[in-house]
Design an enzyme around this catalytic site. Structure first.
Site, short mmCIF file in Angstrom:
data_model
loop_
_atom_site.label_atom_id
_atom_site.label_comp_id
_atom_site.label_asym_id
_atom_site.label_seq_id
_atom_site.Cartn_x
_atom_site.Cartn_y
_atom_site.Cartn_z
N ASN A 55 -20.71 -2.89 38.53
CA ASN A 55 -21.83 -2.01 38.15
C ASN A 55 -22.26 -2.15 36.68
O ASN A 55 -23.43 -1.95 36.38
CB ASN A 55 -21.51 -0.57 38.51
CG ASN A 55 -20.24 -0.08 37.88
OD1 ASN A 55 -19.44 -0.85 37.37
ND2 ASN A 55 -20.03 1.23 37.92
N GLU A 106 -9.14 2.06 35.25
CA GLU A 106 -10.37 2.87 35.30
C GLU A 106 -10.87 2.79 36.73
O GLU A 106 -11.49 1.80 37.12
CB GLU A 106 -11.42 2.30 34.34
CG GLU A 106 -11.04 2.37 32.88
CD GLU A 106 -11.03 3.79 32.35
OE1 GLU A 106 -11.44 4.71 33.07
OE2 GLU A 106 -10.59 3.97 31.20
N CYS A 163 -19.11 5.20 38.27
CA CYS A 163 -17.81 5.75 38.69
C CYS A 163 -17.70 7.25 38.45
O CYS A 163 -17.06 7.96 39.22
CB CYS A 163 -16.70 5.02 37.97
SG CYS A 163 -16.95 5.00 36.19
N GLU A 217 -10.02 4.30 27.72
CA GLU A 217 -10.82 3.35 26.96
C GLU A 217 -11.57 4.15 25.89
O GLU A 217 -11.72 5.37 25.99
CB GLU A 217 -11.81 2.63 27.89
CG GLU A 217 -11.06 1.78 28.91
CD GLU A 217 -11.92 0.79 29.67
OE1 GLU A 217 -12.96 1.19 30.20
OE2 GLU A 217 -11.52 -0.38 29.73
P1 NDP Z 1 -13.17 -3.35 43.49
O1 NDP Z 1 -11.94 -2.53 43.37
O2 NDP Z 1 -13.53 -3.89 44.80
O3 NDP Z 1 -13.07 -4.60 42.50
C1 NDP Z 1 -12.83 -4.47 41.12
C2 NDP Z 1 -12.40 -5.80 40.57
O4 NDP Z 1 -11.06 -6.10 41.00
C3 NDP Z 1 -13.26 -6.98 41.04
O5 NDP Z 1 -13.38 -7.91 40.00
C4 NDP Z 1 -12.43 -7.51 42.18
O6 NDP Z 1 -12.74 -8.83 42.52
C5 NDP Z 1 -11.03 -7.37 41.62
N1 NDP Z 1 -9.97 -7.37 42.62
C6 NDP Z 1 -10.05 -7.05 43.94
N2 NDP Z 1 -8.82 -7.15 44.53
C7 NDP Z 1 -7.95 -7.53 43.55
C8 NDP Z 1 -6.55 -7.79 43.52
N3 NDP Z 1 -5.78 -7.67 44.61
N4 NDP Z 1 -6.00 -8.16 42.34
C9 NDP Z 1 -6.75 -8.26 41.22
N5 NDP Z 1 -8.09 -8.03 41.19
C10 NDP Z 1 -8.69 -7.67 42.34
O7 NDP Z 1 -14.33 -2.47 42.86
P2 NDP Z 1 -15.88 -2.76 42.88
O8 NDP Z 1 -16.18 -4.02 42.16
O9 NDP Z 1 -16.36 -2.58 44.27
O10 NDP Z 1 -16.43 -1.57 41.96
C11 NDP Z 1 -16.64 -0.29 42.43
C12 NDP Z 1 -15.45 0.60 42.12
O11 NDP Z 1 -15.17 0.56 40.74
C13 NDP Z 1 -15.74 2.04 42.44
O12 NDP Z 1 -14.63 2.62 43.07
C14 NDP Z 1 -15.95 2.66 41.08
O13 NDP Z 1 -15.71 4.02 41.03
C15 NDP Z 1 -15.02 1.89 40.23
N6 NDP Z 1 -15.44 1.95 38.84
C16 NDP Z 1 -14.68 2.67 37.96
C17 NDP Z 1 -15.07 2.83 36.63
C18 NDP Z 1 -14.23 3.57 35.65
O14 NDP Z 1 -14.37 3.31 34.46
N7 NDP Z 1 -13.37 4.48 36.05
C19 NDP Z 1 -16.34 2.28 36.17
C20 NDP Z 1 -17.04 1.50 37.16
C21 NDP Z 1 -16.60 1.38 38.46
P3 NDP Z 1 -13.96 -9.15 43.53
O15 NDP Z 1 -14.76 -7.91 43.71
O16 NDP Z 1 -14.71 -10.17 42.81
O17 NDP Z 1 -13.35 -9.57 44.80
#
Ligand code: NDP
Length: 485
Positions: A152, A249, A283, A459
């Protein structure tokens, strides 16, 4: 392809390609067209990224903090000078409207670099008098840190992690979301142009498997993830095997509580920003909007009228307020939640489905449900799309109990003119980040992060320094050694 980067990865100060990695096509969410193709990192690419980070870190850590800060300040200036170009790329990467990306992405990244550049020289240890002897402490960097980002806010997430990591003398290997790989490469270019030595900020592409491999590498001292709770649980468990530090996060289902004495237009504004900014893909969004019964219908009228006046359209048009969600898959997830809201008996106030007239773009109409009950799926699960659930409440104790009933604790908001009540409320709300009479503002000076399942660590602010450094304590003997043998 209109946004094709020079190569997939950025390692040791230069673009690197390895076409043996699985191809990842990048779609522009507004049209569904393919705008770039990158390749996932192979084991050889990950090895190069980790090794160059390891090799570069010791010299960087040995430099004066003011010198590290100077380079990061220069990088901030470059981001600001290129704000429009970087914002357009962010819009292509994510589909977020340019109206947002011009103020929220490279701009926030620049602020992070500036903030931690300024803080770096002010980080000191302490001296501890022990009678004749004394002790002192040194705040040392951790070494090689891994950053993993969600889709995002690709630029902002990378900067919020890289800026404190680099300011305190670490190196970082960053894996963006496979859906948004473009902006982080450009950030790496800007950092090198600002004078950051090669190897200190490397970008590798790929999906979860690449993130997983980075997290378990023995050279890695710390992992900072922005992502969903299930991914957080996996990454945290893997980091635990190597006793690595983590910042998590993660997701949320945050409550936004509107009392009947609030300035209603401000409260509606907060609720709209906290549900529809970035097409709801934030998020901290206050997706459970608790409205005190006396102002409920007035709130709904105003929220619906202002939502219906929002401009949905081409994200590159600066008049556009709301663009597409990130992918066809995410659109289907959001539409599924809208269906479940209807099926479980919530009252659809406005929106409610895919927006027509945008061809293959992933557009969902901003949607408001009223009469939402706590047990409904839309009131319990993170949707990550433009869907607001409005729940009625009567009194303070009741709303606190309901707000705290979920396992998440990322954020919470309160709108009221009664400041004593506002402070009483935030003291009782289980959330890492709270807003009183505002919502979703995240200035760099303010620590940011979640409680409960929404995360660990913080952060931004001074708090971030603790998560990218460790304390070395040194005892100094000033007299003879008193050995009994
Ligand atoms: P995901 O959890 O699907 O993915 C986050 C990242 O982790 C991606 O780069 C993903 O790779 C990677 N990833 C996935 N599986 C693994 C693993 N087993 N080991 C290491 N890395 C892995 O989240 P989204 O990208 O769908 O983002 C949305 C989510 O993020 C929502 O739940 C949102 O609330 C949260 N979020 C939290 C924030 C905060 O600051 N608290 C801010 C913004 C979002 P890939 O997707 O490329 O497969």
């Amino acid at each position: 392809m209109k946004a094709q980067p020079r190569a997939s990865h950025f390692i040791d100060g230069a673009y690197v390609e390895d076409a043996d990695g699985a191809a990842i096509d990048i779609l522009y969410p507004a049209t569904g067209e393919t705008i770039a193709r990158v390749h996932a990192a192979t084991p050889a690419i990950m090895e190069r990224a980790l090794e160059s980070a390891r090799a570069a870190q010791a010299d960087w850590a040995a430099r004066r903090p003011v010198e590290r800060g100077r380079i990061l300040s220069r990088a901030a200036q470059i981001l600001r000078e290129r704000n429009r170009e970087l914002s357009e790329l962010e819009t292509l990467d994510t589909g977020k409207p340019l109206q947002e990306t011009l103020v929220a992405d490279a701009a926030s990244g620049a602020e992070a670099l500036e903030y931690f550049a300024g803080l770096a020289p002010a980080i000191t240890g302490e001296t501890i008098p022990l009678g004749g002897d004394f002790a002192y402490t040194i705040r040392e960097p951790l070494g090689v840190c891994v950053g993993i980002g969600a889709w995002n806010y690709p630029t902002q997430i990378a900067c919020w992690k890289a800026a404190p990591a680099l300011a305190t003398g670490n190196a970082m290997v960053f894996k963006p979301s496979e859906l948004t790989p473009l902006c982080t490469l450009r950030l790496a270019e800007c950092l090198v142009e600002a004078g950051l030595p090669a190897g200190l900020f490397n970008v590798v592409q790929g999906a979860g498997a690449v993130g997983g491999a980075l997290v378990s590498d023995p050279r890695v001292a710390k992992v900072s993830l922005t992502g969903s709770v299930p991914t957080g649980q996996k990454v945290y468990a893997s980091a635990a095997e190597g006793i690595r530090g983590v910042t998590m996060e993660l997701g949320g289902k945050s409550p936004l509580v509107i009392f009947d004495d609030a300035d209603l237009e401000d409260a509606v504004g907060g609720a709209l920003l906290g549900n529809f900014y970035s097409a709801g893909q934030v998020c901290t969004n206050g997706t459970r909007v608790f409205v005190q019964r006396g102002v409920l219908e007035r709130f709904l009228d105003r929220a619906a009228a202002r939502t219906e006046a929002m401009v949905m359209g081409d994200p590159m048009d600066e008049a556009t307020h709301i663009g597409p969600v990130i992918s066809a898959e995410q659109m289907e997830i959001v539409l599924g939640y809208i269906e479940s809201g209807r099926a479980e008996g919530a009252r659809l106030v406005t929106g409610g489905g895919r927006a027509e007239g945008f061809g293959a773009g992933f557009y969902v109409r901003p949607t408001i449900f009223a009469d939402v009950a706590d047990e409904m799926t839309i009131a319990r699960e993170e949707i990550f799309g433009p869907v607001m659930s409005v729940l009625a409440f009567d009194d303070e104790d009741e709303v606190v109990a309901r707000a705290n009933a979920l396992p998440y604790g990322l954020a919470a908001g309160v709108f009221t003119r009664d400041l004593a009540r506002a402070h009483r409320m935030v003291a009782r709300l289980q959330a890492g980040t709270c807003w009183i009479n505002s919502y979703n503002l995240t200035p760099l000076e303010m620590p940011f992060g979640g409680a409960k399942l929404s995360g660990v660590g913080r952060e931004n602010g001074h708090a971030a320094i603790e998560h990218y450094t460790q304390i070395k304590a040194v005892h100094v003997g000033m007299g003879p050694v008193d050995a009994p043998y």
